[in-house]
Design a protein around this motif. Structure first.
Motif, mmCIF file in Angstrom:
data_model
loop_
_atom_site.group_PDB
_atom_site.id
_atom_site.type_symbol
_atom_site.label_atom_id
_atom_site.label_comp_id
_atom_site.label_asym_id
_atom_site.label_seq_id
_atom_site.Cartn_x
_atom_site.Cartn_y
_atom_site.Cartn_z
ATOM 1 N N MET A 31 0.480 -11.073 -37.884
ATOM 2 C CA MET A 31 -0.510 -10.824 -36.861
ATOM 3 C C MET A 31 -0.530 -9.337 -36.525
ATOM 4 O O MET A 31 -1.183 -8.553 -37.158
ATOM 5 N N PHE A 32 0.266 -8.956 -35.592
ATOM 6 C CA PHE A 32 0.186 -7.557 -35.215
ATOM 7 C C PHE A 32 1.536 -6.898 -35.381
ATOM 8 O O PHE A 32 2.516 -7.288 -34.774
ATOM 9 N N SER A 69 4.488 -25.862 -22.668
ATOM 10 C CA SER A 69 3.508 -25.845 -23.740
ATOM 11 C C SER A 69 2.089 -25.727 -23.177
ATOM 12 O O SER A 69 1.742 -26.413 -22.227
ATOM 13 N N GLY A 70 1.295 -24.851 -23.744
ATOM 14 C CA GLY A 70 -0.102 -24.763 -23.353
ATOM 15 C C GLY A 70 -0.394 -23.949 -22.097
ATOM 16 O O GLY A 70 -1.504 -23.984 -21.590
ATOM 17 N N ARG A 94 -9.017 -18.704 -30.659
ATOM 18 C CA ARG A 94 -8.293 -19.933 -30.935
ATOM 19 C C ARG A 94 -6.829 -19.636 -31.113
ATOM 20 O O ARG A 94 -6.470 -18.780 -31.907
ATOM 21 N N THR A 95 -6.029 -20.339 -30.370
ATOM 22 C CA THR A 95 -4.608 -20.225 -30.647
ATOM 23 C C THR A 95 -4.129 -21.598 -31.065
ATOM 24 O O THR A 95 -4.736 -22.606 -30.761
ATOM 25 N N GLU A 96 -3.024 -21.583 -31.765
ATOM 26 C CA GLU A 96 -2.433 -22.838 -32.194
ATOM 27 C C GLU A 96 -1.122 -23.031 -31.480
ATOM 28 O O GLU A 96 -0.602 -22.106 -30.853
ATOM 29 N N ALA A 97 -0.585 -24.225 -31.610
ATOM 30 C CA ALA A 97 0.747 -24.460 -31.084
ATOM 31 C C ALA A 97 1.711 -23.514 -31.796
ATOM 32 O O ALA A 97 1.630 -23.341 -33.004
ATOM 33 N N THR A 98 2.567 -22.859 -31.026
ATOM 34 C CA THR A 98 3.557 -21.971 -31.643
ATOM 35 C C THR A 98 4.749 -22.808 -32.083
ATOM 36 O O THR A 98 5.246 -23.616 -31.312
ATOM 37 N N ILE A 99 5.164 -22.605 -33.288
ATOM 38 C CA ILE A 99 6.326 -23.335 -33.783
ATOM 39 C C ILE A 99 7.455 -22.334 -33.945
ATOM 40 O O ILE A 99 7.296 -21.338 -34.645
ATOM 41 N N VAL A 114 9.555 -19.240 -32.967
ATOM 42 C CA VAL A 114 9.253 -18.030 -32.209
ATOM 43 C C VAL A 114 8.454 -17.064 -33.075
ATOM 44 O O VAL A 114 8.469 -17.133 -34.291
ATOM 45 N N ASP A 115 7.788 -16.187 -32.378
ATOM 46 C CA ASP A 115 6.888 -15.270 -33.044
ATOM 47 C C ASP A 115 6.903 -14.021 -32.171
ATOM 48 O O ASP A 115 7.167 -14.132 -30.994
ATOM 49 N N PHE A 116 6.659 -12.846 -32.750
ATOM 50 C CA PHE A 116 6.573 -11.737 -31.799
ATOM 51 C C PHE A 116 5.430 -10.782 -32.086
ATOM 52 O O PHE A 116 4.908 -10.704 -33.196
#
Lengths: 246, 422
Positions: free
Chosen positions: A1-2, A27-28, A46-51, A53-55
């Motif tokens: 992503m970024f 969640s959400g 649009r975002t999706e459920a994060t599975i 961790v992400d940064f």
């Protein structure tokens, strides 16, 4: 992503400070939206459920210091936080607790989140308290509001957290979001400068820095900070109002 | 000169083999060689389809051959074959359950859904699953599929109360739904949840974490230098979490690649997604090693799957498969052993494989269903209270006996009374 991979020559001279900020909440509630909004300035359609961790990352310049904010976005479902997210509580510079003003459950869950964070988060940085922030999201759905500002503020005061109510969706509130993070970074830089710099930069850090440099090929240098000490100055921002800008 | 030409053509022939394999370029390359290769690959695919059909029609179904064909290049090729073979790979009888679907959309089911503890979470995740549907799909169609998706997931959860929903389960369900449709997807998802996905559906993620931890021993065996780097960076293995629990459905953009991987994973061991992950990480070793040895950097690099993965997915599958043969789970030491003892997915796998051996081909199953349907339609009505096919069978038998007895008695009575009249 970024992930900012632009190598700027000018940055070579100045060391960069990295701050890790983790967003947690049910969640959400809009954790990914907040991270996305701050990192890119845009509201994700649009975002999706994060599975797991992400940064997300964003570079800032504050009074001549280059800083990099790493916003760690976590999965909201309970099962993930108990076994996975906990690993990421270590070494954070700040924590954002997030809830949804239209869903009481997400607000009530904050005490569980706080407890859990308290339980796992302090094993390494118990020398100073990590700043905690509380953010209520989805103010654009004001007519569906269930959690009142008063109620939320009381809770925030009780736990010494500054509190904001925002909408990641409204473009006008981008400034508020920016200012939240700016204030936070100011505070982080200040506390690191006062608490951390004198002993670490002359002794330990110089060697760490060297070794980091030798390994880095992308031209980005970062100081490694395993410990972040912060003054407990939560009294200061306790009185800040909702939607206050810096 | 002639020799040079020959060499050239030889060279281009070799090159075209590769082009031919990558179907997307196929016919566009002009030149007789390219066209020949295109038709050759066409005929290869046609031959493969025939072999798959033959294996499906064998009685009992030749699961071993099906598996080999599923693993080999291009997988199951068509949607139609996937519908048929996936049911055989998961031991589902496609003709058993579909007849009690009609009555399922009643209110009692919806009420049961609403009361389920994961109802809200499932809806939340399905609502946010736009990306998983084809971009050109009409919004109304997508919404109806999303409703179906909720039903598929909730049915499996309601029927198996000990299964816990996790975020990412919907990614598996949507893949099945888009390939095989609502009814079959429910049956397949249930079987997968009880076998391959079983460990992810425990109350906690403990077993999932242990399963993920397999990644390191595999990389360590295959590429010690890389594993050492990963360990030093303290990256852990959470970057591979969504790979494992969604079978790459969450991270890949290309649907054809996702279903190709599902082919592969359905035909192999429950741990194969981890081996595939290892193969992927090893393939990217230069990217990893030339970057910073630092947690966030490595996590970021690895958690994003390269966009060009569809181009070399077959290579990765081969690598993963050979990694599995070279370093089978039983041979990996340490923490892995403990996991193997605890894992239900692995424990059940052998039993499951035995069950797969004894399946009847669809032609037989269809025949059976037709007979049964004839029977039930003519003689009596199926009561809507019947819950499972097994129960239905018992009830049907009971009803038939009762009816026979009644008719018999009636006949006797009529006969005897007729006698009296005469």
């Amino acid at each position: 992503m970024f992930y900012d991979t632009v190598d700027e020559e000018s940055e070579r001279e100045v060391t960069e400070q990295v701050f890790k900020i983790i967003i947690i909440g049910d969640s959400g509630v809009g954790k990914t939206c907040l991270a996305h909004r701050f990192a890119t300035g845009k509201f994700p359609e649009r975002t999706e459920a994060t599975i797991g961790v992400d940064f997300w990352e964003r570079k800032l310049q504050l009074n001549g210091t280059n800083i990099r904010l790493q916003i760690w976005d976590t999965a909201g479902q309970e099962r993930f936080r108990k076994s996975m997210v906990v690993h990421y509580y270590r070494n954070v510079s700040a924590v954002i607790f997030m809830y949804d003003i239209t869903r009481e459950g997400s607000f009530r869950a904050l005490s569980t989140w706080l407890q859990e964070y308290g339980h796992y988060g302090f094993d390494e940085s118990d020398t100073g308290e990590v700043p905690k922030l509380m953010i209520g999201n989805k103010c654009d759905l004001i007519h569906e509001r269930i959690v009142s500002s008063n109620q939320a503020r009381k809770f925030a005061d009780l736990h010494n957290m500054p509190m904001w109510e925002i909408s990641t969706k409204n473009d006008e509130e981008l400034e508020t979001i920016e200012s939240i993070f700016l204030t936070l970074s100011h505070k982080l830089v200040k506390s690191r400068t006062f608490m951390d710099r004198p002993p670490r930069y002359t002794t330990v850090d110089s060697s760490t820095e060297q070794s980091t440099r030798s390994r880095t090929k992308s031209g980005k240098f970062r100081t490694s900070q395993k410990k972040i000490k912060l003054k407990n100055d939560s009294g200061n921002h306790k009185k800040k109002n909702c939607c206050e800008s810096s | 000169m002639a020799r040079q030409e020959m060499l050239n053509s030889h060279y281009s022939y070799k090159k075209k083999v590769y082009v031919g394999k990558m179907k997307r370029q196929g016919n566009q390359n002009s030149g007789i060689m390219a066209q020949m290769m295109y038709y050759m690959s066409e005929s290869r695919l046609r031959g493969k389809i025939r072999r798959i059909t033959d294996a499906l029609e064998a009685d009992p179904v030749d699961v071993q051959t099906l598996k080999e064909l599923t693993i080999s290049a291009d997988g199951l090729i068509t949607v139609d074959l996937r519908c048929k073979v996936w049911t055989k790979l998961l031991n589902v009888n496609a003709f058993e359950f579909s007849r009690n679907q009609a009555k399922k959309k009643d209110n009692s089911e919806l009420k049961q859904f609403h009361e389920h503890k994961y109802w809200r979470q499932v809806n939340l995740d399905v609502d946010r699953s736009h990306r998983r549907f084809p971009a050109e799909m009409r919004a109304s169609r997508r919404r109806s599929l999303q409703e179906q998706l909720v039903r598929v997931i909730m049915r499996v959860l309601c029927q198996n109360q000990d299964l816990h929903y996790y975020q990412g389960y919907h990614d598996v369900a949507v893949t099945l739904l888009l390939v095989v449709g609502e009814d079959l997807a429910t049956a397949l998802l249930e079987q997968m949840s009880l076998h391959q996905l079983r460990d992810f559906m425990e109350g906690t993620m403990e077993k999932t974490t242990k399963m993920l931890a397999f990644l390191h021993p595999i990389i360590e065996e295959a590429d010690p230098e890389l594993d050492d780097f990963l360990i030093r960076s303290e990256v852990g293995q959470v970057f591979a979490l969504s790979w494992l629990i969604t079978w790459y459905g969450h991270v890949l953009k290309d649907f054809a690649t996702i279903v190709r991987l599902y082919d592969f994973f359905l035909a192999t061991h429950p741990l194969m997604p981890v081996y595939f992950g290892a193969a992927l990480v090893i393939r990217r070793r230069t990217d990893v090693l030339s970057g910073e040895c630092e947690m966030s950097f490595v996590h970021h690099l690895l958690s994003r799957v390269p966009d060009d993965l569809p181009d070399y997915v077959e290579e990765l599958i081969t690598t993963a498969h050979s990694l599995f043969c070279k370093y089978p789970p039983e041979k990996l030491a340490g923490a892995v052993e403990r996991y193997l003892k605890e894992s239900m997915a692995v424990a059940k796998h052998k039993q499951f494989l035995r069950e797969l051996e004894d399946q009847r081909p669809d032609s037989v199953l269809r025949q059976r269903r037709k007979q049964l349907a004839l029977y039930t339609n003519n003689e009596l009505e199926v009561s809507p209270n019947f819950q499972s096919p097994n129960q239905t069978n018992t009830y049907t038998k009971l009803a038939v006996w009762t009816l026979t007895a009644t008719v018999g008695t009636m006949a006797l009575y009529v006969l005897s009374s007729a006698k009296r009249w005469i």
